[in-house]
Enzyme design. Structure first.
Site, PDB file in Angstrom:
ATOM      1  N   SER A   1      62.046  32.290  49.725  1.00  0.00           N
ATOM      2  CA  SER A   1      61.666  32.391  51.130  1.00  0.00           C
ATOM      3  C   SER A   1      61.230  31.037  51.672  1.00  0.00           C
ATOM      4  O   SER A   1      61.048  30.875  52.858  1.00  0.00           O
ATOM      5  CB  SER A   1      60.505  33.364  51.255  1.00  0.00           C
ATOM      6  OG  SER A   1      59.359  32.798  50.642  1.00  0.00           O
TER       7      SER A   1
ATOM      8  N   LYS B   1      46.427  33.252  43.810  1.00  0.00           N
ATOM      9  CA  LYS B   1      47.170  32.341  44.679  1.00  0.00           C
ATOM     10  C   LYS B   1      46.827  30.860  44.411  1.00  0.00           C
ATOM     11  O   LYS B   1      47.719  30.013  44.336  1.00  0.00           O
ATOM     12  CB  LYS B   1      46.826  32.670  46.141  1.00  0.00           C
ATOM     13  CG  LYS B   1      47.614  31.894  47.155  1.00  0.00           C
ATOM     14  CD  LYS B   1      48.914  32.582  47.426  1.00  0.00           C
ATOM     15  CE  LYS B   1      49.679  31.963  48.550  1.00  0.00           C
ATOM     16  NZ  LYS B   1      50.861  32.752  48.880  1.00  0.00           N
TER      17      LYS B   1
ATOM     18  N   GLY C   1      28.577  45.874  42.554  1.00  0.00           N
ATOM     19  CA  GLY C   1      29.227  47.001  43.222  1.00  0.00           C
ATOM     20  C   GLY C   1      28.354  47.493  44.352  1.00  0.00           C
ATOM     21  O   GLY C   1      27.167  47.182  44.399  1.00  0.00           O
TER      22      GLY C   1
ATOM     23  N   GLY D   1      58.353  29.943  50.690  1.00  0.00           N
ATOM     24  CA  GLY D   1      56.919  30.005  50.432  1.00  0.00           C
ATOM     25  C   GLY D   1      56.597  29.582  49.009  1.00  0.00           C
ATOM     26  O   GLY D   1      57.488  29.475  48.167  1.00  0.00           O
ATOM     27  N   VAL D   2      55.304  29.383  48.749  1.00  0.00           N
ATOM     28  CA  VAL D   2      54.913  28.838  47.458  1.00  0.00           C
ATOM     29  C   VAL D   2      55.153  29.852  46.332  1.00  0.00           C
ATOM     30  O   VAL D   2      55.561  29.471  45.234  1.00  0.00           O
ATOM     31  CB  VAL D   2      53.443  28.324  47.485  1.00  0.00           C
ATOM     32  CG1 VAL D   2      52.466  29.444  47.769  1.00  0.00           C
ATOM     33  CG2 VAL D   2      53.077  27.614  46.206  1.00  0.00           C
ATOM     34  N   ASP D   3      54.972  31.138  46.592  1.00  0.00           N
ATOM     35  CA  ASP D   3      55.092  32.113  45.500  1.00  0.00           C
ATOM     36  C   ASP D   3      56.519  32.184  44.956  1.00  0.00           C
ATOM     37  O   ASP D   3      56.738  32.050  43.750  1.00  0.00           O
ATOM     38  CB  ASP D   3      54.666  33.518  45.964  1.00  0.00           C
ATOM     39  CG  ASP D   3      53.247  33.531  46.489  1.00  0.00           C
ATOM     40  OD1 ASP D   3      52.510  32.574  46.210  1.00  0.00           O
ATOM     41  OD2 ASP D   3      52.886  34.493  47.192  1.00  0.00           O
ATOM     42  N   SER D   4      57.480  32.399  45.860  1.00  0.00           N
ATOM     43  CA  SER D   4      58.845  32.530  45.337  1.00  0.00           C
ATOM     44  C   SER D   4      59.329  31.200  44.758  1.00  0.00           C
ATOM     45  O   SER D   4      60.080  31.173  43.786  1.00  0.00           O
ATOM     46  CB  SER D   4      59.813  33.056  46.410  1.00  0.00           C
ATOM     47  OG  SER D   4      59.902  32.188  47.506  1.00  0.00           O
TER      48      SER D   4
ATOM     49  N   HIS E   1      24.308  36.273  41.895  1.00  0.00           N
ATOM     50  CA  HIS E   1      25.765  36.155  41.758  1.00  0.00           C
ATOM     51  C   HIS E   1      26.146  34.740  41.309  1.00  0.00           C
ATOM     52  O   HIS E   1      26.071  33.808  42.101  1.00  0.00           O
ATOM     53  CB  HIS E   1      26.434  36.491  43.094  1.00  0.00           C
ATOM     54  CG  HIS E   1      26.377  37.943  43.400  1.00  0.00           C
ATOM     55  ND1 HIS E   1      27.410  38.805  43.106  1.00  0.00           N
ATOM     56  CD2 HIS E   1      25.388  38.707  43.914  1.00  0.00           C
ATOM     57  CE1 HIS E   1      27.056  40.036  43.446  1.00  0.00           C
ATOM     58  NE2 HIS E   1      25.846  40.000  43.945  1.00  0.00           N
TER      59      HIS E   1
ATOM     60  N   TYR F   1      24.916  44.867  40.236  1.00  0.00           N
ATOM     61  CA  TYR F   1      25.008  46.289  39.873  1.00  0.00           C
ATOM     62  C   TYR F   1      25.298  46.439  38.379  1.00  0.00           C
ATOM     63  O   TYR F   1      24.774  47.344  37.726  1.00  0.00           O
ATOM     64  CB  TYR F   1      26.112  46.976  40.693  1.00  0.00           C
ATOM     65  CG  TYR F   1      26.236  48.450  40.383  1.00  0.00           C
ATOM     66  CD1 TYR F   1      25.471  49.380  41.068  1.00  0.00           C
ATOM     67  CD2 TYR F   1      27.102  48.904  39.379  1.00  0.00           C
ATOM     68  CE1 TYR F   1      25.560  50.739  40.768  1.00  0.00           C
ATOM     69  CE2 TYR F   1      27.196  50.247  39.060  1.00  0.00           C
ATOM     70  CZ  TYR F   1      26.424  51.168  39.761  1.00  0.00           C
ATOM     71  OH  TYR F   1      26.513  52.503  39.461  1.00  0.00           O
TER      72      TYR F   1
ATOM     73  N   GLU G   1      29.066  33.712  40.678  1.00  0.00           N
ATOM     74  CA  GLU G   1      30.440  33.374  41.074  1.00  0.00           C
ATOM     75  C   GLU G   1      30.537  32.739  42.446  1.00  0.00           C
ATOM     76  O   GLU G   1      31.566  32.171  42.788  1.00  0.00           O
ATOM     77  CB  GLU G   1      31.323  34.637  41.005  1.00  0.00           C
ATOM     78  CG  GLU G   1      31.049  35.718  42.048  1.00  0.00           C
ATOM     79  CD  GLU G   1      29.903  36.671  41.686  1.00  0.00           C
ATOM     80  OE1 GLU G   1      29.095  36.325  40.804  1.00  0.00           O
ATOM     81  OE2 GLU G   1      29.793  37.740  42.300  1.00  0.00           O
TER      82      GLU G   1
END
Ligand code: XMP
Length: 528
Positions: free
Chosen positions: A240, A383, A71, A242-245, A186, A99, A188
């Protein structure tokens, strides 16, 4: 793919994914989401919660382990988020990162102070006393990535110091008997080569997490969830392209089959053949799809408009109108699919439950008074996980990896003048050439976005023996991680040359090609 066999298998093998989870408590760090993603990459389900989440809520979730994120605050700053000491009562393994470690160490009586100089970026790490349970067996000397000013000088009583770096006398510490671990670096970020190893060790060996999180398990779980939510109800989904819908629709289709109807509103502002690709892909899955050819309607409403925000508003409103008309033609539809992602959920405060309609760019921002219950099968996915699930569901590669495309489509790439069919056709043709060449050069996936812009100005050129007076096309290509910042892509000169000469030679009405070399900020990715 057989509908009944896949849905049955899905329901039967749905794992209790959420019962085996790790919670990442977010202290406001830049990389908190990344920690959750990395944990999932280790095959363990992780969720992000604010560091202020009441301990009772955490207890109810019964996580296998907790990770306290980094943080921006200093532990000594007034108002710095404190380490919730009641967490210790849960008696589950806990890993403090940056943090998160400092807050834990301070709360337990160790010494944390501001150092003269902080450590930022690549830093050499040296193990102490063999590295203990968390780091033992890793190379004695290794590099890691740091970003801190406050530093742990002494661990709390009973803790062992596991490593140091030039600026951190205690760069890692642990008290295994109580399941408490801390690292200043870190794990990650990719610049910490042993980061994944450290996380995996914490998750598997220390916290005893099983590897239960995978695209297959996501599919099975979400299919089961949608079945439970929808029962024998009917569902509508706005596609749409797009990949999400698309992935959301495929998941829901696995759960409810023919009771899902997809509506694809073709506003005439799509790229070349995009509508056909959607129809073909969904046709292959046998998903009922209504394609509404609404180009004329949209163009009529856009006539004479060149203000960017008015364009967006008109397109959004018209989209809703068309969608409502189509929904009204279907009987008994009670549920609406939304491609809400986990990052949207986190941004909106991480509330659980599917009760609000979020303004979603790609479906034009559906209003709250639409009388549907939402089905959001991607609510827990990042995503990149959506793409993995899409590939697993056999969504064509072209759709899985599609670059982001704005809801108002090509309309916001015709700037400084009205959107007309002629200009759209020119822009579509130019965009298709750019995409074709970028794909051929195998650069498509490395770019966040690549597209063309048509400024409504004309300039003089000469073609053959004649003078021309025609539009320019601007090439815009950027790299980015999240669209918040972006850098202009250094496309190879020979690629630019091919694109320029093809656009000017193949498209009537264009006599000049320019390259946008601005980054965001101060520019934006789109031109309006
Ligand atoms: P900017 O231009 O603000 O864009 O740097 C950031 C990202 O958002 C996309 N974008 C939009 N997407 N409707 C959308 O669905 C919009 O009105 C819109 N405007 C920008 C843009 O393509 C980029 O990925």
């Amino acid at each position: 793919m057989s509908e009944s066999s896949t849905t049955e298998a899905g329901a039967a093998s749905a794992p209790a994914q959420t019962s085996e989870e790790v919670l990442v408590l977010d202290f406001g760090g830049q990389y908190s989401q990344l920690i959750a993603r990395r944990i999932r990459e280790c095959g363990v389900f992780a969720e992000l919660l604010p560091s202020t989440t009441p301990v009772e809520v955490i207890r109810e979730r019964a996580p296998k382990a907790l990770v306290l994120s980094g943080g921006p605050a200093s532990v000594y700053e007034p108002g710095a988020p404190p380490f919730p000491t009641e967490l210790l009562d849960l008696e589950i393994p806990m890993l403090g990162v940056c943090y998160g470690m400092q807050a834990m160490v301070k709360a337990l009586g160790g010494r944390v102070e501001g150092a003269e100089a902080g450590e930022f970026g690549r830093t050499e790490l040296t193990l102490r006393g063999g590295g203990g349970r968390l780091l033992g067996g890793l190379p004695e000397e290794q590099s890691c990535w740091m970003s801190h000013r406050d530093t742990v000088f002494e661990p709390p009583e009973g803790f062992a110091a596991l490593a140091s770096s030039p600026g951190s006398p205690v760069a890692a510490c642990e008290l295994p008997e109580r399941g408490l671990y801390g690292i200043q670096f870190h794990p990650e970020v990719v610049h910490t080569p042993y980061g994944t190893e450290v996380l995996t060790r914490f998750l598997r060996e220390i916290a005893g997490c099983e590897q239960g999180w995978s695209p297959e398990s996501v599919i099975a779980e979400q299919v089961a969830k949608v079945k439970a939510q929808v029962g024998d109800g009917r569902v509508i989904c706005g596609l749409s392209g797009g990949v999400d819908s698309s992935v959301a629709a495929l998941l829901v289709h696995r759960a409810v089959g023919e009771r899902l109807t997809c509506v694809f509103v073709d506003h005439g502002l799509m790229r070349l053949n995009e509508g056909e690709q959607v129809v073909e892909a969904f046709g292959r899955f046998g998903i009922p799809l209504v394609r509404v050819d609404a180009e004329e309607r949209f163009l009529a409403r856009l006539a004479g408009v060149d203000d960017p925000e008015r364009k967006r508003k008109i397109i959004g409103e018209e989209f809703i109108r068309v969608f409502e008309e189509e929904a009204a033609k279907l009987e008994d539809v009670r549920y609406l699919v939304q491609g809400t992602l986990y990052s949207d959920v986190i941004e909106s405060g991480g509330s659980d439950g599917a009760d609000t309609i979020k303004s979603h760019h790609n479906v034009g921002g559906l209003p709250e008074d639409l009388d549907f219950e939402l089905v959001e099968p991607l609510r827990m996915l990042f995503k990149d996980e959506v793409r993995v699930v899409g590939a697993e569901l056999d969504l064509p590669e072209r759709m899985v990896w599609r670059q982001p495309f704005p809801g108002p489509g090509l309309a916001i790439r015709i700037v400084g003048g009205e959107v007309t069919k002629e200009r759209l056709d020119i822009l579509r043709a130019a965009d298709a050439i750019l995409q074709e060449e970028i794909r051929a050069a195998e650069l498509y996936r490395r770019l966040w976005q690549s597209f063309c812009v048509l400024p409504v100005v004309r300039s003089v050129g000469v073609q053959g023996d004649g003078r021309t007076y025609a539009y320019p096309i601007v090439i815009r290509a950027v790299t980015s991680d999240d669209a918040m910042t972006a850098d202009w892509a250094r496309l190879p000169y020979d690629l630019l040359e091919r694109v320029s000469s093809r656009i000017i030679n193949e498209i009537r009405g264009v006599n000049r090609v320019a390259l946008d070399i601005s980054s965001k900020p101060p520019a934006t990715i789109e031109w309006e």
